[in-house]
Structures are given as C-alpha cells and as structure tokens.
Design a protein around this motif. Structure first.
Motif, short mmCIF file in Angstrom:
data_model
loop_
_atom_site.label_atom_id
_atom_site.label_comp_id
_atom_site.label_asym_id
_atom_site.label_seq_id
_atom_site.Cartn_x
_atom_site.Cartn_y
_atom_site.Cartn_z
N VAL A 220 7.82 -66.61 4.31
CA VAL A 220 7.33 -67.00 5.63
C VAL A 220 8.26 -68.05 6.20
O VAL A 220 8.62 -69.02 5.52
N GLN A 221 8.66 -67.85 7.44
CA GLN A 221 9.52 -68.80 8.15
C GLN A 221 8.80 -69.24 9.43
O GLN A 221 8.19 -68.42 10.12
N LEU A 222 8.92 -70.52 9.72
CA LEU A 222 8.34 -71.09 10.93
C LEU A 222 9.45 -71.72 11.76
O LEU A 222 10.33 -72.40 11.23
N GLN A 223 9.38 -71.47 13.04
CA GLN A 223 10.34 -72.05 13.98
C GLN A 223 9.61 -72.54 15.21
O GLN A 223 8.63 -71.93 15.65
N VAL A 224 10.10 -73.64 15.74
CA VAL A 224 9.57 -74.20 16.98
C VAL A 224 10.60 -73.99 18.07
O VAL A 224 11.77 -74.36 17.92
N ILE A 225 10.17 -73.37 19.15
CA ILE A 225 11.03 -73.16 20.32
C ILE A 225 10.53 -74.08 21.43
O ILE A 225 9.37 -73.99 21.85
N ARG A 226 11.38 -74.96 21.88
CA ARG A 226 10.99 -75.90 22.91
C ARG A 226 12.21 -76.25 23.76
O ARG A 226 13.36 -76.01 23.36
N ARG A 227 11.96 -76.84 24.88
CA ARG A 227 13.02 -77.29 25.79
C ARG A 227 13.38 -78.72 25.45
O ARG A 227 12.52 -79.59 25.41
N THR A 228 14.66 -78.96 25.19
CA THR A 228 15.11 -80.29 24.78
C THR A 228 16.27 -80.73 25.67
O THR A 228 16.93 -79.92 26.32
N VAL A 229 16.48 -82.03 25.66
CA VAL A 229 17.58 -82.65 26.40
C VAL A 229 18.37 -83.51 25.43
O VAL A 229 17.80 -84.36 24.72
N GLN A 240 15.82 -73.90 18.92
CA GLN A 240 15.09 -73.41 17.76
C GLN A 240 15.22 -74.41 16.61
O GLN A 240 16.33 -74.78 16.22
N LEU A 241 14.08 -74.85 16.12
CA LEU A 241 14.02 -75.81 15.01
C LEU A 241 13.19 -75.22 13.89
O LEU A 241 12.09 -74.71 14.12
N ASP A 242 13.71 -75.26 12.68
CA ASP A 242 13.00 -74.74 11.53
C ASP A 242 11.92 -75.71 11.07
O ASP A 242 12.08 -76.93 11.17
N ILE A 243 10.84 -75.16 10.54
CA ILE A 243 9.73 -75.93 10.00
C ILE A 243 9.59 -75.58 8.53
O ILE A 243 9.55 -74.40 8.16
N GLN A 244 9.50 -76.59 7.69
CA GLN A 244 9.35 -76.38 6.26
C GLN A 244 7.90 -76.01 5.95
O GLN A 244 6.98 -76.72 6.33
N ILE A 287 5.43 -71.92 18.60
CA ILE A 287 5.67 -71.86 17.16
C ILE A 287 5.71 -70.39 16.75
O ILE A 287 4.72 -69.67 16.90
N ILE A 288 6.84 -69.95 16.26
CA ILE A 288 7.06 -68.55 15.88
C ILE A 288 6.89 -68.42 14.37
O ILE A 288 7.43 -69.23 13.61
N THR A 306 4.66 -63.14 14.88
CA THR A 306 3.67 -63.58 15.84
C THR A 306 4.05 -64.97 16.31
O THR A 306 5.04 -65.55 15.82
N SER A 307 3.30 -65.52 17.24
CA SER A 307 3.62 -66.84 17.76
C SER A 307 2.34 -67.52 18.19
O SER A 307 1.30 -66.88 18.43
N TYR A 308 2.43 -68.85 18.31
CA TYR A 308 1.30 -69.67 18.74
C TYR A 308 1.79 -70.62 19.83
O TYR A 308 2.74 -71.37 19.63
N THR A 309 1.11 -70.57 20.95
CA THR A 309 1.37 -71.48 22.06
C THR A 309 0.38 -72.64 21.99
O THR A 309 -0.60 -72.59 21.23
N PRO A 310 0.59 -73.72 22.76
CA PRO A 310 -0.36 -74.84 22.70
C PRO A 310 -1.80 -74.45 22.99
O PRO A 310 -2.72 -75.07 22.46
N GLU A 311 -2.02 -73.43 23.82
CA GLU A 311 -3.38 -72.99 24.09
C GLU A 311 -4.04 -72.37 22.87
O GLU A 311 -5.28 -72.30 22.79
N GLU A 312 -3.25 -71.91 21.92
CA GLU A 312 -3.77 -71.23 20.74
C GLU A 312 -3.79 -72.12 19.50
O GLU A 312 -4.03 -71.63 18.40
N ILE A 313 -3.51 -73.40 19.68
CA ILE A 313 -3.54 -74.36 18.57
C ILE A 313 -4.75 -75.25 18.76
O ILE A 313 -4.89 -75.94 19.77
#
Length: 435
Positions: A220-229, A240-244, A287-288, A306-313
């Motif tokens: 199982v792999q988890l990744q966070v996709i977000r907009r960064t500066v 894309q950031l990996d989650i342990q 979160i993918i 699958t993925s989870y958006t803030p509305e689904e957390i």
C-alpha cells in the motif's frame, strides 16, 4: 451489480446508502473540487493539444487494448470487411483478366480451365474471398493450377487473415484479463478518519478483498497531492508527497486475508502535520491510495486505486470492528465495513499539540528546578515536600560545600537581625535623650 452476483451482501449496499444519506449537505455548501483519482480508481485527467499523435500508432497493440470495447469491435469488424472486400476485388480482376467471366456456350467447345472455379460475378468473388480467409471451404469454389498468380494471392490472403485473427484474439484476451478487473473486488472505505491511536493523531482507512483468492505481496502506498509554493515563490500546482504507512515491519507490505485498517501516524515530517479540524474544511489536498500486488490465480500484477478529499475525511471518528470468531473461524461482517463511531479527540493539529505539550513540559521543568533540594534519607532528596529518589548519592565534597553555603546563609541572616535590633536600641536611646 456485485450484489446481484452474490459477491456483496445486500446489507453492505444499504450501509453505503446510509452513509450517503448521513452527509447530504456537505457537498452543497462546499465548492466542488477536482480530483485526480476517482473513487473507482480511474484517472480524472484530460490530455489536450497533443500534437504528436503518431506516437500512438507506433504502439498499436497497447492502443488497441486501451480502447473501449465498442471502438475495438468496430475496428476489428472494419478490418475483416476491408480485407474481404480488397481480396474480392483482386479475385474478380484476376478472373476478368483470364477471361473466366465471358459467357460460354455449352454446345460449343469446352471452356478453358479457369483460375478459380464457379466465379461468374463480383458477388461470387466476395464469397470466395470469405471462404479463403476464414477457411470455411464450401467446396463449390477452388483455385486451380491454371494460374500461378492465383496461388500467390491465396497465400497472401491466408497470411493476412492469420495476422488479423492473432491481433484480435490477443487484444480480446488482454482486455478481459486486465489487472484492473481484479481490482473490482477490492473495496475501500468511502470515508477516511483521523483519530487518536497510541496517543498520536492517526490517519486511517479500511481496505478489504471480497474474493477468497489472495493478493500476493500486496503493498500500500499513500501520496498527498496539494498545491505548494516554494521559497522562491514558484507555484507547484501538483506536488506529490509520499506518506509512510504505519507497519511494525517497517515496510508497506500487508497480508490481505481479511479487511485491514491502514494507518499513518501524523508526526513531525508528515504532510498532514499542520492539519487540524478547522483547517480540514478549507484545505486543498487529496490523499491517493495505491494497492499493488500479484493475483494468486493468474500471476498478473494488479493495481487498485482510490482517493480521499477533505470532504471524505472524518475528524474524531474511528472504524468499528467487523471481525468476529464463530464456530472456530473468523467471520467478516461487510455490513459494517464503512461504519464509524465518534471518539474524544482534540481539534488541534499534531503540530499545535506538540507545541502545547512542549510549553507544559518546559513550565514544569522550570518549576522543579526552582525548588530547593533537602536531604530526605539515604539516596533521596525532597522537592517541595515530596521525596524523589536520586540516581546516585552526592560526593563528600559536595555535601561540605553545601554545609558551608548553608552556614554562610545562616550567618548573614543573624547579622541582619542584630543590625535591626541595634537600630531599634539606638532609636530607643535617642528618644529617651530627647525627652
């Protein structure tokens, strides 16, 4: 569909409907966010303005496999019809050039041997082309040894027909045996939760396999996709950031014999370290979840997404237990697969909790350091009226230095008291003189 086939109980679908009804208004007051991975696992990305379309033709097989069924069947049907029509035209031209289409008088001399028997029109040539390519062979039409060119055309048509059949069978097999078909029986919880586990905020979701055949070497792999500066001001729309994944084996491997709760402890360095209950509503992230493994029955590598958006957390909730032991074996109740219960949890982020705990610990340490140390028996010291054991007794010179300091402090106190008494005596004497 799965319920009609008997793969899912009816209660599981009823539970999903209940989950949707429990949160009817969340999508109304929140703006609809675009997501990269849908709940079914497909990629929600549209590719536009692709100028190098020829690259797809260089990989014809993969292009054919990626096409939809209706497009693939249309291409195969068109290929067969075009090949039959093309060789029918060739057979008709060959018969016309050889003179086989000229009318013959049966009373006169016998007609010469034709290149292909029983071809009098284009329709008969088209039927002969179909018989040659699909090897039906009704026996009414056949190639003779009169025309060597006809034999060569026959060989070419047979080879081309075999190639078309091989490509068609290969594409059909690959489309039916694709790895994402196995992923249809892998289910993820509709919502993810954030709850406290072992004293730390933890991101959790549930995954299960409906089939008895296992997924070998599942990871199982988890990744966070977000907009960064960046620090230079560069805006990265998709970062894309990996989650342990929390696993005692220090790896992402899982043994998916029963539904599991996959967790990620939110610690320092986690992409969710700044996430709180208030900021979750306005956070722009996704979160993918990617589950990969080898199908036990076919040996084909598969992937479910699958993925989870803030509305689904869901904040401050945890999953209920669905595994029970009955008659010496474990039973899984899929009716409760996505059910959650509320738990007591702070609405602060993990970063804010760490900062709060650090301030409290710093205050307590400063208070303890300000207390005096008084001898309280063998190997112990009393702090503020409480006794705490020391790790080692003090040396003799430390005790002597302490006694000297105590004596000096006592002497200073006595001196101050004598001076105060002397001043009082002097003031009394002066008062008597004045009288």
């Amino acid at each position: 569909m799965l319920a009609r086939k008997g793969l899912l109980p009816d209660g599981f679908l009823l539970t999903r409907l209940a989950e949707d009804q429990n949160q009817p208004n969340r999508s109304h007051f929140r703006s609809q966010r675009a997501r990269f991975i849908t709940k079914t696992g497909s990629c929600n990305v549209a590719h536009k303005n692709i100028r190098e379309q020829g690259r797809f033709l260089q990989d014809v097989f993969t292009t054919m496999v990626d096409l939809k069924w209706q497009h693939s069947l249309l291409i195969f049907t068109s290929a067969f019809l075009c090949s039959w029509m093309l060789f029918a035209m060739i057979w008709w031209l060959l018969a016309f050039a050889h003179g086989d289409l000229e009318p013959r008088d049966p009373d006169n001399d016998p007609a010469p041997v034709p290149c292909v028997t029983a071809i009098q029109s284009f329709t008969s040539a088209f039927l002969f082309s179909i018989e040659v390519q699909v090897t039906i062979g009704f026996g009414g039409r056949m190639v003779t040894e009169e025309c060597p060119v006809a034999i060569i055309i026959l060989i070419i048509q047979n080879i081309l027909g075999l190639i078309i059949n091989a490509v068609m069978l290969g594409c059909v097999f690959m489309k039916t045996a694709q790895a994402n078909r196995r992923a249809e029986t892998l289910i993820f919880s509709r919502n993810a939760v954030i709850a406290t586990r072992n004293g730390r905020p933890t991101f959790m979701f549930r995954v299960g396999d409906l089939r008895k055949s296992m997924i070998i070497s599942a990871t199982v792999q988890l990744q966070v996709i977000r907009r960064t500066v960046t620090a230079e001001g560069e805006v990265i729309p998709v970062c894309q950031l990996d989650i342990q994944v929390e696993n005692p084996l220090r790896s992402n491997g899982i043994f998916l014999v029963s539904p599991l709760i996959i967790s990620h402890t939110i610690e320092r360095g986690s992409p969710l370290y700044d996430l709180s209950a208030q900021s979750l509503a306005t956070e722009d992230l996704e979160i993918i979840v990617i589950l990969e493994g080898v199908v036990e029955t076919t040996g084909i590598t598969m992937q479910a997404r699958t993925s989870y958006t803030p509305e689904e957390i869901l904040w401050g909730r945890r999953f209920v237990s669905i595994i029970t032991e009955e008659d010496g074996r474990y039973c899984v109740d899929y009716c409760k697969f996505g059910n959650t219960v509320p738990v007591r949890m702070s609405s602060l982020s993990a970063k804010e909790l760490d900062q709060t705990q650090g301030v409290q610990e710093g205050t307590s340490e400063s208070q303890l350091q300000g207390w005096g140390l008084v001898r309280a028996g063998r190997g112990g010291f009393r702090r503020g009226g409480r006794t705490c054991c020391g790790s080692a007794p003090q040396p003799w010179y430390a005790q002597s230095e302490k006694q000297q300091k105590d004596a000096e402090q006592k002497g200073q106190k006595k001196k101050v008291q004598l001076e105060v008494i002397g001043r009082q005596v002097e003031e009394d004497g002066l008062g008597d003189v004045s009288d």
